[in-house]
Design an enzyme around this catalytic site. Sequence first.
Site, PDB file in Angstrom:
ATOM      1  N   ASN A 111       0.808  -1.230   0.000  1.00 18.08           N
ATOM      2  CA  ASN A 111       0.000   0.000   0.000  1.00 18.08           C
ATOM      3  C   ASN A 111       0.837   1.274   0.000  1.00 18.08           C
ATOM      4  OD1 ASN A 111       0.689  -0.795   2.638  1.00 18.08           O
ATOM      5  ND2 ASN A 111      -1.088   0.197   3.542  1.00 18.08           N
ATOM      6  N   GLU A 140       3.985  -4.013  12.688  1.00 17.88           N
ATOM      7  CA  GLU A 140       3.022  -2.936  12.462  1.00 17.88           C
ATOM      8  C   GLU A 140       1.919  -3.555  11.622  1.00 17.88           C
ATOM      9  OE1 GLU A 140       0.779  -0.557  10.791  1.00 17.88           O
ATOM     10  OE2 GLU A 140       2.482   0.138   9.588  1.00 17.88           O
ATOM     11  N   CYS A 178      -3.363   1.324   6.910  1.00 18.74           N
ATOM     12  CA  CYS A 178      -3.620   0.798   8.246  1.00 18.74           C
ATOM     13  C   CYS A 178      -4.167   1.884   9.161  1.00 18.74           C
ATOM     14  CB  CYS A 178      -2.346   0.195   8.830  1.00 18.74           C
ATOM     15  SG  CYS A 178      -0.946   1.321   8.894  1.00 18.74           S
ATOM     16  N   GLU A 235       7.909   2.441  15.501  1.00 17.85           N
ATOM     17  CA  GLU A 235       8.635   3.084  14.426  1.00 17.85           C
ATOM     18  C   GLU A 235       8.531   4.592  14.638  1.00 17.85           C
ATOM     19  OE1 GLU A 235       6.977   1.459  10.800  1.00 17.85           O
ATOM     20  OE2 GLU A 235       8.397  -0.198  10.867  1.00 17.85           O
TER      21      GLU A 235
END
Length: 487
Positions: free
Chosen positions: A156, A254, A288, A466
Amino acid sequence: MSTTDVIAFERGLFIDGAPRPLAGESLCITNPGTGEHVGRAASASAADVDAAVRSAHAAQPAWARLGYSARGEILAACAEAFEAHVDELVPLLVAEQGKTIREAKIELHKAPDTLAHYAGMSKEVRGVSVAGLAPGVDGRVIRRPLGVVAAIVPWNFPTTLLCNKLGPALLCGNTVVAKPADTTPFTTLRLAEILTEAGLPPGVLNVVTGTGPVAGEALVTHPLVRKVAFTGSTPTGEHVAALAAKGSKRVTLELGGSDPMIICEDADLAKAASAASMGRFYNCGQACLAIKRVYVMDSVADQVIESIAAKAGRLRVGIGSDPDAQLGPLHSRAQLEQLERQVDASIASGGELLVGGRRPGDEALANGHFYEPTVILDPAKDSPMAVEEVFGPALPIWRVADLDEAIALANSSEFGLGSSVWTQSLQTSERVAAELDCGYTWINSPTKVYDELPFGGLKASGYGKEHGSEAFDFYTDKKSIVVKRTL
Protein backbone atom coordinates in the site's frame (compact mmCIF):
# COMPACT_ATOMS: atom_id res chain seq x y z
CA MET A 1 10.66 7.53 -17.16
CA SER A 2 7.51 7.63 -19.25
CA THR A 3 4.48 5.38 -18.92
CA THR A 4 5.62 3.58 -22.08
CA ASP A 5 8.97 2.81 -20.46
CA VAL A 6 7.26 1.30 -17.43
CA ILE A 7 5.24 -1.25 -19.37
CA ALA A 8 8.32 -3.29 -20.39
CA PHE A 9 10.08 -3.13 -17.03
CA GLU A 10 12.08 -6.25 -16.17
CA ARG A 11 14.26 -6.50 -13.08
CA GLY A 12 16.30 -9.03 -11.19
CA LEU A 13 17.33 -8.85 -7.54
CA PHE A 14 19.57 -6.16 -6.01
CA ILE A 15 22.44 -7.73 -4.07
CA ASP A 16 25.82 -6.44 -2.93
CA GLY A 17 25.40 -3.03 -4.49
CA ALA A 18 24.34 -4.12 -7.97
CA PRO A 19 21.29 -5.34 -9.87
CA ARG A 20 21.31 -8.95 -10.98
CA PRO A 21 19.95 -10.10 -14.35
CA LEU A 22 16.44 -11.48 -14.38
CA ALA A 23 16.74 -15.26 -14.24
CA GLY A 24 14.78 -18.26 -13.05
CA GLU A 25 11.27 -17.87 -11.65
CA SER A 26 9.64 -14.47 -12.13
CA LEU A 27 6.69 -12.40 -10.95
CA CYS A 28 4.28 -10.92 -13.51
CA ILE A 29 3.24 -7.43 -12.40
CA THR A 30 0.01 -5.85 -13.64
CA ASN A 31 -1.50 -2.40 -13.30
CA PRO A 32 -4.45 -2.55 -10.84
CA GLY A 33 -6.25 0.18 -12.76
CA THR A 34 -6.00 -1.23 -16.27
CA GLY A 35 -5.05 -4.88 -15.97
CA GLU A 36 -2.15 -4.20 -18.34
CA HIS A 37 1.22 -5.89 -18.02
CA VAL A 38 3.74 -3.66 -16.22
CA GLY A 39 6.71 -6.00 -16.28
CA ARG A 40 8.47 -8.95 -14.69
CA ALA A 41 10.56 -9.16 -11.53
CA ALA A 42 12.61 -11.96 -10.05
CA SER A 43 10.93 -14.40 -7.70
CA ALA A 44 13.76 -15.10 -5.28
CA SER A 45 14.63 -18.60 -4.14
CA ALA A 46 15.98 -19.51 -0.72
CA ALA A 47 19.47 -19.53 -2.27
CA ASP A 48 18.94 -15.97 -3.55
CA VAL A 49 17.85 -14.85 -0.10
CA ASP A 50 20.91 -16.50 1.41
CA ALA A 51 23.17 -14.54 -0.95
CA ALA A 52 21.48 -11.27 0.00
CA VAL A 53 21.69 -11.94 3.73
CA ARG A 54 25.33 -12.97 3.52
CA SER A 55 26.12 -9.79 1.60
CA ALA A 56 24.44 -7.73 4.33
CA HIS A 57 26.21 -9.70 7.04
CA ALA A 58 29.62 -9.15 5.43
CA ALA A 59 29.00 -5.41 5.02
CA GLN A 60 27.69 -4.78 8.53
CA PRO A 61 30.91 -4.56 10.61
CA ALA A 62 32.48 -1.89 8.38
CA TRP A 63 29.19 0.03 8.23
CA ALA A 64 28.93 -0.02 12.04
CA ARG A 65 32.53 1.16 12.46
CA LEU A 66 31.84 4.31 10.42
CA GLY A 67 30.09 5.86 13.41
CA TYR A 68 26.85 7.80 13.68
CA SER A 69 28.06 11.04 12.11
CA ALA A 70 29.43 9.40 8.96
CA ARG A 71 26.34 7.23 8.57
CA GLY A 72 24.18 10.31 9.05
CA GLU A 73 26.03 12.12 6.26
CA ILE A 74 25.47 9.18 3.92
CA LEU A 75 21.78 9.03 4.85
CA ALA A 76 21.47 12.76 4.14
CA ALA A 77 23.00 12.23 0.69
CA CYS A 78 20.61 9.33 0.11
CA ALA A 79 17.62 11.48 1.05
CA GLU A 80 18.76 14.22 -1.34
CA ALA A 81 19.25 11.76 -4.20
CA PHE A 82 15.88 10.13 -3.54
CA GLU A 83 14.15 13.52 -3.66
CA ALA A 84 15.89 14.33 -6.94
CA HIS A 85 14.44 11.18 -8.54
CA VAL A 86 10.82 11.59 -7.43
CA ASP A 87 9.58 12.54 -10.90
CA GLU A 88 11.17 9.39 -12.31
CA LEU A 89 9.59 7.17 -9.67
CA VAL A 90 6.03 8.55 -9.80
CA PRO A 91 4.84 6.73 -12.96
CA LEU A 92 6.49 3.53 -11.78
CA LEU A 93 4.67 3.61 -8.42
CA VAL A 94 1.36 4.52 -10.10
CA ALA A 95 1.70 1.64 -12.57
CA GLU A 96 2.51 -1.12 -10.08
CA GLN A 97 0.48 0.03 -7.07
CA GLY A 98 -2.46 1.76 -8.75
CA LYS A 99 -2.59 4.95 -6.67
CA THR A 100 -3.22 8.32 -8.24
CA ILE A 101 -0.45 10.62 -9.43
CA ARG A 102 -1.14 13.02 -6.57
CA GLU A 103 -0.96 10.25 -3.97
CA ALA A 104 2.22 8.85 -5.50
CA LYS A 105 3.87 12.27 -5.29
CA ILE A 106 2.84 12.65 -1.65
CA GLU A 107 4.30 9.26 -0.77
CA LEU A 108 7.49 9.78 -2.74
CA HIS A 109 8.17 13.15 -1.13
CA LYS A 110 7.44 11.84 2.37
CA ALA A 111 9.80 8.85 2.17
CA PRO A 112 13.04 10.85 1.68
CA ASP A 113 11.91 13.21 4.43
CA THR A 114 12.06 10.26 6.81
CA LEU A 115 15.60 9.42 5.73
CA ALA A 116 16.59 13.07 6.17
CA HIS A 117 14.97 13.13 9.61
CA TYR A 118 17.10 10.22 10.82
CA ALA A 119 20.19 11.66 9.18
CA GLY A 120 19.59 14.73 11.30
CA MET A 121 19.44 12.59 14.45
CA SER A 122 22.94 11.22 13.99
CA LYS A 123 24.28 13.28 16.89
CA GLU A 124 21.28 12.61 19.13
CA VAL A 125 21.86 8.91 19.83
CA ARG A 126 23.30 8.66 23.32
CA GLY A 127 24.13 6.06 25.91
CA VAL A 128 24.10 6.37 29.70
CA SER A 129 26.86 6.86 32.26
CA VAL A 130 26.39 5.68 35.85
CA ALA A 131 29.03 6.89 38.26
CA GLY A 132 29.89 5.37 41.62
CA LEU A 133 28.52 1.87 41.32
CA ALA A 134 31.08 1.09 44.01
CA PRO A 135 34.26 2.78 45.17
CA GLY A 136 36.35 3.32 42.05
CA VAL A 137 33.76 1.61 39.84
CA ASP A 138 31.68 3.33 37.13
CA GLY A 139 29.21 1.99 34.63
CA ARG A 140 28.19 2.79 31.07
CA VAL A 141 25.37 1.65 28.84
CA ILE A 142 26.11 1.78 25.12
CA ARG A 143 23.98 1.03 22.07
CA ARG A 144 25.21 -1.61 19.63
CA PRO A 145 23.63 -2.45 16.26
CA LEU A 146 21.82 -5.74 16.04
CA GLY A 147 23.30 -6.84 12.72
CA VAL A 148 21.22 -7.80 9.67
CA VAL A 149 17.64 -6.50 9.64
CA ALA A 150 14.91 -8.03 7.47
CA ALA A 151 12.51 -5.28 6.37
CA ILE A 152 9.27 -6.75 5.01
CA VAL A 153 7.03 -4.12 3.44
CA PRO A 154 3.46 -4.29 2.04
CA TRP A 155 2.08 -2.96 -1.21
CA ASN A 156 0.00 0.00 0.00
CA PHE A 157 2.92 2.39 0.69
CA PRO A 158 6.03 0.65 -0.66
CA THR A 159 8.50 3.51 -0.16
CA THR A 160 7.35 5.29 2.99
CA LEU A 161 6.95 2.06 4.93
CA LEU A 162 10.39 0.94 3.78
CA CYS A 163 12.04 4.22 4.80
CA ASN A 164 10.37 4.02 8.22
CA LYS A 165 12.62 1.00 8.72
CA LEU A 166 15.67 2.07 6.73
CA GLY A 167 16.15 5.37 8.56
CA PRO A 168 16.66 4.09 12.13
CA ALA A 169 18.09 0.72 11.08
CA LEU A 170 20.88 2.17 8.94
CA LEU A 171 21.66 5.08 11.26
CA CYS A 172 22.13 2.63 14.14
CA GLY A 173 24.69 0.63 12.16
CA ASN A 174 22.60 -2.28 10.93
CA THR A 175 22.44 -3.52 7.35
CA VAL A 176 19.11 -4.32 5.67
CA VAL A 177 17.64 -6.92 3.38
CA ALA A 178 14.32 -5.56 2.14
CA LYS A 179 11.52 -7.65 0.72
CA PRO A 180 8.77 -5.60 -0.94
CA ALA A 181 5.36 -7.10 -1.64
CA ASP A 182 5.35 -9.47 -4.60
CA THR A 183 3.03 -7.06 -6.48
CA THR A 184 5.08 -3.88 -5.98
CA PRO A 185 8.77 -4.72 -6.53
CA PHE A 186 9.92 -2.14 -9.06
CA THR A 187 9.96 1.11 -7.09
CA THR A 188 11.94 -0.54 -4.29
CA LEU A 189 14.48 -2.02 -6.70
CA ARG A 190 15.04 1.33 -8.39
CA LEU A 191 15.27 3.06 -5.02
CA ALA A 192 18.04 0.67 -3.92
CA GLU A 193 20.00 1.68 -7.01
CA ILE A 194 19.50 5.37 -6.28
CA LEU A 195 20.61 5.08 -2.66
CA THR A 196 23.66 3.03 -3.59
CA GLU A 197 24.64 5.56 -6.27
CA ALA A 198 24.31 8.25 -3.57
CA GLY A 199 26.94 6.60 -1.39
CA LEU A 200 25.37 3.67 0.46
CA PRO A 201 28.12 1.01 0.51
CA PRO A 202 27.51 -2.29 -1.33
CA GLY A 203 25.71 -4.82 0.82
CA VAL A 204 24.26 -2.29 3.25
CA LEU A 205 20.90 -2.46 1.45
CA ASN A 206 19.90 -5.54 -0.53
CA VAL A 207 16.48 -6.19 -2.10
CA VAL A 208 14.94 -9.60 -2.66
CA THR A 209 11.66 -9.75 -4.54
CA GLY A 210 9.42 -12.77 -4.42
CA THR A 211 6.60 -14.51 -2.64
CA GLY A 212 5.98 -14.66 1.08
CA PRO A 213 6.03 -18.47 1.40
CA VAL A 214 9.41 -18.73 -0.37
CA ALA A 215 11.43 -15.51 -0.18
CA GLY A 216 9.69 -14.14 2.91
CA GLU A 217 10.02 -17.28 4.99
CA ALA A 218 13.62 -17.83 3.90
CA LEU A 219 14.44 -14.30 5.03
CA VAL A 220 12.65 -14.47 8.37
CA THR A 221 14.18 -17.82 9.27
CA HIS A 222 17.72 -17.12 8.07
CA PRO A 223 20.14 -17.64 10.97
CA LEU A 224 22.13 -14.47 10.19
CA VAL A 225 19.07 -12.21 10.39
CA ARG A 226 18.87 -10.73 13.87
CA LYS A 227 15.81 -8.49 13.55
CA VAL A 228 12.58 -8.66 11.54
CA ALA A 229 10.67 -5.43 10.94
CA PHE A 230 7.31 -6.33 9.41
CA THR A 231 4.38 -4.25 8.21
CA GLY A 232 1.29 -6.03 6.93
CA SER A 233 -1.84 -7.88 7.96
CA THR A 234 -2.36 -9.25 11.44
CA PRO A 235 -2.57 -12.95 10.41
CA THR A 236 0.64 -12.70 8.39
CA GLY A 237 2.37 -10.77 11.16
CA GLU A 238 1.51 -13.45 13.69
CA HIS A 239 2.94 -16.06 11.33
CA VAL A 240 6.12 -14.01 10.90
CA ALA A 241 6.50 -13.69 14.68
CA ALA A 242 6.14 -17.44 15.12
CA LEU A 243 8.80 -18.12 12.49
CA ALA A 244 11.15 -15.53 13.99
CA ALA A 245 10.84 -17.09 17.44
CA LYS A 246 13.25 -19.79 16.32
CA GLY A 247 16.61 -18.17 16.76
CA SER A 248 15.21 -15.60 19.19
CA LYS A 249 15.15 -12.81 16.61
CA ARG A 250 13.96 -9.34 17.55
CA VAL A 251 10.61 -8.52 15.95
CA THR A 252 8.51 -5.42 15.45
CA LEU A 253 5.05 -5.77 13.95
CA GLU A 254 3.02 -2.94 12.46
CA LEU A 255 -0.24 -4.69 11.67
CA GLY A 256 -3.87 -4.00 10.88
CA GLY A 257 -6.11 -1.31 12.22
CA SER A 258 -9.75 -0.30 12.48
CA ASP A 259 -9.27 3.28 13.57
CA PRO A 260 -12.23 5.04 15.22
CA MET A 261 -13.10 8.72 14.96
CA ILE A 262 -15.29 10.31 17.64
CA ILE A 263 -17.09 13.54 16.72
CA CYS A 264 -18.55 15.47 19.66
CA GLU A 265 -21.32 18.08 19.73
CA ASP A 266 -18.92 21.00 20.11
CA ALA A 267 -16.59 19.96 17.28
CA ASP A 268 -15.88 22.02 14.19
CA LEU A 269 -18.19 19.82 12.18
CA ALA A 270 -17.06 20.95 8.74
CA LYS A 271 -13.40 20.22 9.49
CA ALA A 272 -14.29 16.94 11.16
CA ALA A 273 -16.25 15.78 8.11
CA SER A 274 -13.36 16.75 5.82
CA ALA A 275 -10.90 14.86 8.01
CA ALA A 276 -13.17 11.79 7.98
CA SER A 277 -13.42 11.87 4.19
CA MET A 278 -9.70 12.33 3.63
CA GLY A 279 -8.81 9.84 6.35
CA ARG A 280 -11.05 7.17 4.88
CA PHE A 281 -10.72 7.58 1.11
CA TYR A 282 -7.04 8.52 0.72
CA ASN A 283 -5.14 5.78 -1.15
CA CYS A 284 -8.52 4.19 -1.89
CA GLY A 285 -8.91 3.48 1.83
CA GLN A 286 -5.94 1.11 1.76
CA ALA A 287 -4.06 2.31 4.81
CA CYS A 288 -3.62 0.80 8.25
CA LEU A 289 -4.22 4.26 9.76
CA ALA A 290 -7.27 5.08 7.66
CA ILE A 291 -10.38 6.25 9.49
CA LYS A 292 -12.47 3.08 9.45
CA ARG A 293 -15.26 3.78 11.97
CA VAL A 294 -17.00 7.08 12.78
CA TYR A 295 -19.01 7.63 15.97
CA VAL A 296 -20.90 10.92 16.01
CA MET A 297 -23.07 12.37 18.77
CA ASP A 298 -26.72 12.08 17.88
CA SER A 299 -27.43 15.79 18.33
CA VAL A 300 -25.12 16.73 15.41
CA ALA A 301 -25.22 13.47 13.47
CA ASP A 302 -27.47 14.56 10.60
CA GLN A 303 -25.20 17.42 9.57
CA VAL A 304 -22.03 15.34 9.77
CA ILE A 305 -23.51 12.34 7.96
CA GLU A 306 -24.85 14.49 5.13
CA SER A 307 -21.51 16.25 4.71
CA ILE A 308 -19.42 13.05 4.64
CA ALA A 309 -21.79 11.34 2.20
CA ALA A 310 -21.76 14.38 -0.10
CA LYS A 311 -17.95 14.49 -0.10
CA ALA A 312 -17.75 10.78 -0.91
CA GLY A 313 -20.22 11.15 -3.77
CA ARG A 314 -18.13 13.90 -5.37
CA LEU A 315 -14.87 11.96 -5.50
CA ARG A 316 -13.72 11.25 -9.06
CA VAL A 317 -12.86 7.58 -9.53
CA GLY A 318 -10.24 6.90 -12.18
CA ILE A 319 -7.09 5.16 -13.35
CA GLY A 320 -4.08 6.32 -11.35
CA SER A 321 -2.34 7.85 -14.35
CA ASP A 322 -5.38 10.10 -15.01
CA PRO A 323 -4.35 13.49 -13.56
CA ASP A 324 -7.99 14.21 -12.65
CA ALA A 325 -8.49 10.98 -10.69
CA GLN A 326 -9.06 11.42 -6.95
CA LEU A 327 -9.71 7.77 -6.08
CA GLY A 328 -7.75 5.00 -7.75
CA PRO A 329 -8.43 1.26 -7.80
CA LEU A 330 -8.07 -1.29 -5.07
CA HIS A 331 -4.79 -3.08 -5.44
CA SER A 332 -6.06 -6.55 -6.34
CA ARG A 333 -9.12 -8.50 -7.40
CA ALA A 334 -9.07 -10.33 -4.07
CA GLN A 335 -9.09 -7.00 -2.24
CA LEU A 336 -12.08 -5.85 -4.29
CA GLU A 337 -14.03 -9.05 -3.65
CA GLN A 338 -13.27 -8.88 0.07
CA LEU A 339 -14.60 -5.33 0.24
CA GLU A 340 -17.77 -6.30 -1.62
CA ARG A 341 -18.38 -9.09 0.90
CA GLN A 342 -17.89 -6.74 3.84
CA VAL A 343 -20.16 -4.03 2.43
CA ASP A 344 -22.93 -6.39 1.35
CA ALA A 345 -22.98 -8.19 4.71
CA SER A 346 -23.03 -4.90 6.61
CA ILE A 347 -25.97 -3.63 4.58
CA ALA A 348 -27.74 -6.95 5.12
CA SER A 349 -27.19 -6.53 8.86
CA GLY A 350 -29.38 -3.41 8.84
CA GLY A 351 -27.00 -0.74 7.61
CA GLU A 352 -28.38 2.01 5.38
CA LEU A 353 -26.44 2.59 2.17
CA LEU A 354 -26.07 6.34 1.69
CA VAL A 355 -23.74 6.45 -1.31
CA GLY A 356 -21.73 4.01 -3.44
CA GLY A 357 -21.86 0.31 -2.66
CA ARG A 358 -20.94 -1.01 -6.10
CA ARG A 359 -18.37 -1.13 -8.84
CA PRO A 360 -18.45 1.89 -11.20
CA GLY A 361 -20.44 1.50 -14.40
CA ASP A 362 -17.87 3.34 -16.52
CA GLU A 363 -16.60 0.96 -19.23
CA ALA A 364 -13.22 2.70 -19.16
CA LEU A 365 -12.72 1.27 -15.65
CA ALA A 366 -13.97 -2.23 -16.37
CA ASN A 367 -10.54 -3.85 -16.42
CA GLY A 368 -9.46 -2.40 -13.07
CA HIS A 369 -10.29 -3.16 -9.45
CA PHE A 370 -12.52 -0.16 -8.84
CA TYR A 371 -15.20 0.41 -6.22
CA GLU A 372 -17.27 3.51 -5.63
CA PRO A 373 -16.64 5.52 -2.45
CA THR A 374 -19.20 4.16 -0.03
CA VAL A 375 -20.86 5.37 3.17
CA ILE A 376 -23.09 3.14 5.33
CA LEU A 377 -25.14 4.35 8.29
CA ASP A 378 -25.66 2.30 11.44
CA PRO A 379 -24.75 -1.25 10.37
CA ALA A 380 -24.99 -3.85 13.11
CA LYS A 381 -22.34 -3.60 15.83
CA ASP A 382 -21.15 -7.11 14.92
CA SER A 383 -21.16 -6.56 11.14
CA PRO A 384 -17.92 -6.85 9.12
CA MET A 385 -17.67 -3.06 8.86
CA ALA A 386 -17.61 -2.90 12.65
CA VAL A 387 -15.34 -5.78 13.61
CA GLU A 388 -13.02 -6.45 10.64
CA GLU A 389 -10.30 -4.34 9.11
CA VAL A 390 -11.84 -2.83 5.99
CA PHE A 391 -9.12 -2.07 3.44
CA GLY A 392 -11.04 -0.08 0.87
CA PRO A 393 -13.15 3.05 0.26
CA ALA A 394 -16.10 2.24 2.52
CA LEU A 395 -16.94 4.07 5.74
CA PRO A 396 -19.49 3.09 8.40
CA ILE A 397 -21.00 5.79 10.63
CA TRP A 398 -22.88 5.24 13.89
CA ARG A 399 -24.96 7.65 15.93
CA VAL A 400 -24.11 7.53 19.64
CA ALA A 401 -25.87 8.98 22.66
CA ASP A 402 -22.86 10.18 24.64
CA LEU A 403 -19.11 10.02 25.11
CA ASP A 404 -19.26 6.88 27.25
CA GLU A 405 -20.93 4.95 24.44
CA ALA A 406 -18.50 6.33 21.87
CA ILE A 407 -15.43 5.29 23.86
CA ALA A 408 -16.87 1.85 24.61
CA LEU A 409 -17.61 1.19 20.94
CA ALA A 410 -14.25 2.56 19.82
CA ASN A 411 -12.48 0.19 22.22
CA SER A 412 -14.62 -2.82 21.30
CA SER A 413 -12.37 -3.58 18.32
CA GLU A 414 -9.60 -6.20 18.46
CA PHE A 415 -7.33 -3.60 16.85
CA GLY A 416 -5.57 -0.69 18.54
CA LEU A 417 -3.55 1.32 16.04
CA GLY A 418 -4.83 4.89 15.58
CA SER A 419 -7.81 7.00 16.61
CA SER A 420 -9.06 10.57 16.57
CA VAL A 421 -11.43 12.83 18.46
CA TRP A 422 -12.96 16.14 17.44
CA THR A 423 -14.04 18.48 20.23
CA GLN A 424 -13.35 21.99 21.55
CA SER A 425 -13.28 20.72 25.14
CA LEU A 426 -9.84 20.20 26.64
CA GLN A 427 -11.33 17.94 29.30
CA THR A 428 -13.09 15.75 26.70
CA SER A 429 -10.07 15.48 24.43
CA GLU A 430 -7.75 14.54 27.30
CA ARG A 431 -10.16 11.91 28.57
CA VAL A 432 -10.61 10.32 25.15
CA ALA A 433 -6.88 10.32 24.42
CA ALA A 434 -6.18 8.64 27.76
CA GLU A 435 -8.92 6.01 27.51
CA LEU A 436 -8.73 4.86 23.88
CA ASP A 437 -6.82 1.58 23.52
CA CYS A 438 -4.47 2.52 20.70
CA GLY A 439 -0.98 3.75 19.99
CA TYR A 440 -1.84 7.10 18.38
CA THR A 441 -4.62 9.63 18.92
CA TRP A 442 -5.20 12.79 16.90
CA ILE A 443 -7.16 15.63 18.50
CA ASN A 444 -8.85 17.96 16.00
CA SER A 445 -6.30 16.92 13.40
CA PRO A 446 -6.15 14.95 10.16
CA THR A 447 -4.48 11.56 10.59
CA LYS A 448 -0.94 12.49 9.59
CA VAL A 449 2.00 10.55 11.02
CA TYR A 450 5.04 12.54 12.18
CA ASP A 451 8.61 11.27 12.13
CA GLU A 452 9.21 12.94 15.49
CA LEU A 453 6.62 10.83 17.35
CA PRO A 454 6.72 7.07 18.04
CA PHE A 455 4.22 5.05 16.06
CA GLY A 456 2.94 1.55 16.81
CA GLY A 457 -0.14 -0.30 17.90
CA LEU A 458 -1.68 -2.32 20.69
CA LYS A 459 -3.68 -5.57 20.74
CA ALA A 460 -3.98 -7.13 17.26
CA SER A 461 -2.29 -4.09 15.71
CA GLY A 462 1.14 -5.32 16.72
CA TYR A 463 4.00 -4.23 18.96
CA GLY A 464 7.16 -2.17 18.82
CA LYS A 465 7.64 1.39 17.63
CA GLU A 466 8.64 3.08 14.43
CA HIS A 467 9.43 6.81 14.07
CA GLY A 468 10.78 9.04 16.81
CA SER A 469 13.90 8.40 18.85
CA GLU A 470 12.00 5.46 20.36
CA ALA A 471 12.69 3.52 17.15
CA PHE A 472 16.35 3.27 18.20
CA ASP A 473 15.33 0.93 21.01
CA PHE A 474 14.17 -1.57 18.39
CA TYR A 475 17.28 -1.42 16.19
CA THR A 476 19.97 -1.53 18.88
CA ASP A 477 21.00 -3.62 21.82
CA LYS A 478 21.89 -1.89 25.08
CA LYS A 479 25.10 -3.26 26.49
CA SER A 480 26.33 -2.63 30.04
CA ILE A 481 30.02 -1.92 30.65
CA VAL A 482 31.67 -1.80 34.09
CA VAL A 483 34.93 0.13 34.49
CA LYS A 484 37.10 -0.20 37.59
CA ARG A 485 39.31 2.87 37.70
CA THR A 486 41.95 1.49 40.02
CA LEU A 487 43.59 -1.92 40.31
